[in-house]
Design an enzyme around this catalytic site. Sequence first.
Site, PDB file in Angstrom:
ATOM      1  N   ARG A 250       0.735  -1.177  -0.027  1.00 40.35           N
ATOM      2  CA  ARG A 250       0.025   0.048  -0.268  1.00 40.35           C
ATOM      3  C   ARG A 250       1.066   1.100  -0.195  1.00 40.35           C
ATOM      4  O   ARG A 250       2.025   1.364   0.724  1.00 40.35           O
ATOM      5  CB  ARG A 250      -0.800   0.049   1.357  1.00 40.35           C
ATOM      6  N   GLU A 279      -2.232   7.880  -4.392  1.00 35.32           N
ATOM      7  CA  GLU A 279      -2.708   7.594  -5.801  1.00 35.32           C
ATOM      8  C   GLU A 279      -4.044   7.663  -6.117  1.00 35.32           C
ATOM      9  O   GLU A 279      -4.475   7.703  -7.239  1.00 35.32           O
ATOM     10  CB  GLU A 279      -2.307   6.081  -6.023  1.00 35.32           C
ATOM     11  N   HIS A 311      -0.888   0.482  -9.797  1.00 38.26           N
ATOM     12  CA  HIS A 311      -1.381  -0.562  -8.639  1.00 38.26           C
ATOM     13  C   HIS A 311      -1.997  -1.583  -9.376  1.00 38.26           C
ATOM     14  O   HIS A 311      -3.192  -2.009  -9.395  1.00 38.26           O
ATOM     15  CB  HIS A 311      -2.663   0.453  -7.899  1.00 38.26           C
TER      16      HIS A 311
END
Length: 340
Positions: A250, A279, A311
Amino acid sequence: MIHRSSVRPAVPRLQHRSPAVATGITAYGCGPHETRLFRELAARLGVTVTIAEEALSRDNVELAAGTRCISVGHKARIDDSLLLALSTVGVEYVSTRSIGDNHIDVAYAASIGIRVGTVSYSPDSVADYTLMLMLMTLRHATSVVRRADAHDYRLHDVPGRELRDLTVGVVGTGRIGAAVIDRLRGFGSRVVAHDVRRTTAADYVSLDELLRVSDIVTLHTPLTPETHHLLDHRRLGRLKPGAVIVNTGRGPLIDNAALVAALESGRLGGAALDVVEGEEGVFYADCRDRPLTRTSLMRLQALPNVLISPHTAFFTDHALADAVEDSLTHCLTYENGHPA
């Protein structure tokens, strides 16, 4: 204190079995691959699924009216007001198609009678990607490819490094961290690990010791209040000069400002980041025709020794199928009176 990724018993699959009661489920934030998987599996289970391409929001929460269970992705923050709106339309169970649930206020959900459940999916998806990022960073792939795109085919200024010559520190040894360690053994790397529990065969050390001895540090711990900014100015300063950081966990596990400073100073050898602090609203969007105001992200991307991807480590056909099946199975289990 680092909390390992939760390892829970496999949920019994309910394929080819009709639910005990008529079941309706609303699935939010579904891309085309997830949409196809939901429709195929729901048809086999005899479940009615309402599918929304958009992530859950106040504009589409009414789609869940009349259903007790919904499935959501990890892309949107589900805050308290949205949870309250779900409760108002009758939702009792939220299954997030992710290993982590840091995008949902689980405690508040419980206080208003909503259960939140996560899923398991192939750890190989993220583990494979993690090794790819390590190798690309060690071989200066960002700089080499940028040069080649500009028709500059000279060798890189600095030779690459081989994994067998390096020590890799794995922070978090749940299913994904353990799968990364398994892969590293094949490369002949020395591996050290840090976690509150010893879950795999590795040389476990304190976090400070791991940072001191590692040439590469890779993060696989959940995001919690305790792990927020796990790598801050102080801990980044403990890394050996030239060390590389890989993050497929994360974004907020790393303090972005501290990381930018460490990289721009030349102290770190590089970073490979599939997740970045802040993000949200950028990753998964086409930003080619709009100015980006995320200063730290822009500074990171400008560096030749930084590799950023949006991601996407989890994004394989196998992992998507696992997540959709697990999410749908959990919803069906809840409907049948057996909360996951």
